[in-house]
Design a protein around this motif. Structure first.
Motif: not given
Length: 339
Positions: A105-106, A108-110, A113
């Protein structure tokens, strides 16, 4: 001690010895033993055998019960150990899955972003720069039509004859000619200035003139139209470039997008936090603007060269044909001299 007592004691000793032996001794086989000794021996044997059997059965039952309890305890302990191991394993697996989910998840978010930051960086006010660039393009494309509009009111047109009185009336009623009109952005004032500079139109040839005279007058008019039309076109092109919405004004407007009155501080602040992609896009737009300005500069250079060439040809033509007064001499063309 009597012989009977001795025999009895001997018989009791024999019974006790028989009980301790692995195989009981039959008392009745012994001669001289009384019946009651045999009966007591049998009773004692039965009692001892029963006690042994009962004790053995109790011990076997207790051993079975204890073994069952031990097996049950072992099963419970095994089940508890297995359950504990499963719980620990499940705990490790759940924590690993949670960690993997968190990391994924981290990431993917990075990634989202980073993509948002990358593709959201489009340079400083791209819509404004595109609008200004489109304005410059439209102004450069529309210069030809504007130049024609400025030249159209000029009285002296190539290949045409007209009464010079109209030109004289325009000059008398108009303001004094001023070259600043070409750079003021006022196309009407620029047209009046060009009309004054080009001069009056050629009058209609006299009726009844000979063919040779008519051909000579036409040839002289062609020579005059050549440098006059070039003068009118060049001056009109300058006025078209400097009109209110012309290429010069649009180029200045486009340049202020990155420089401005603040020396480019607004542009620098606008791209400071953007991705390299946005800065590269702005660099591409700047380079495109530079190419457009370079093309316009080349056009102005060609216009200057064409003007110089036209002036040189006019002076050469005046020297050869003497049909145009040489500047500074005030001579009269031969065609206008009275015989």
């Amino acid at each position: 001690m009597t012989r009977r007592t001795t025999i009895a004691l001997a018989g009791l000793s024999a019974v006790v010895a028989a009980v301790g032996a692995s195989t009981p001794v039959q008392a009745q086989t012994c001669f001289g033993v009384e019946y009651r000794v045999n009966g007591a021996t049998t009773a004692l044997t039965t009692a001892i055998t029963g006690a042994i059997t009962t004790t053995e059965a109790a011990l076997v039952a207790q051993e079975i019960a204890e073994r069952a309890r031990l097996l049950s305890a072992v099963k419970v302990l095994t089940a508890q150990s297995a359950a504990g191991s499963d719980q620990v394993s499940n705990g490790f697996r759940a924590s690993s899955e949670a960690l993997a989910t968190t990391v994924a998840t981290q990431e993917q978010r990075q990634a989202v972003a980073l993509a948002t930051h990358r593709y959201g960086s489009v340079g400083y006010d791209p819509c404004g720069s595109n609008t200004k660039a489109q304005g410059l393009y439209s102004a450069m494309v529309g210069t030809t039509a504007v130049r024609r509009q400025i030249v159209t009111p000029v009285r002296a047109q190539p290949g045409r004859y007209a009464d010079p009185k109209e030109w004289v009336a325009d000059v008398k009623t108009g303001d004094a000619p001023d070259g600043a009109a070409l750079y003021s952005g006022d196309t009407a004032a620029a047209s009046k200035f060009i009309n004054t500079i080009v001069g009056p139109p050629d009058p209609q040839p006299r009726i009844g003139a000979t063919t040779a005279t008519t051909d000579l007058a036409r040839l002289e008019k062609t020579g005059r139209d050549t440098y006059r039309s070039m003068t009118a076109v060049v001056l009109a092109d300058i006025a078209a470039d400097y009109r209110a919405d012309g290429p010069i004004a649009q180029a200045r407007n486009l340049s202020t997008h990155w420089q401005g009155n603040d020396g480019g501080a607004a542009w620098a602040a606008g791209v400071a936090g953007q991705h390299d992609r946005g800065i590269i896009q702005d660099a591409v737009r700047m380079e495109a603007a530079n190419l457009a300005l370079l093309a316009h500069q080349i056009k102005r250079g060609m216009r200057t060269e064409a003007t110089a060439a036209a002036l040189l040809l006019a002076m050469v033509n005046a020297r050869i044909s003497n049909s145009v007064p040489v500047p500074g001499r005030g001579s009269t063309p031969a065609s206008f001299q009275t015989p």
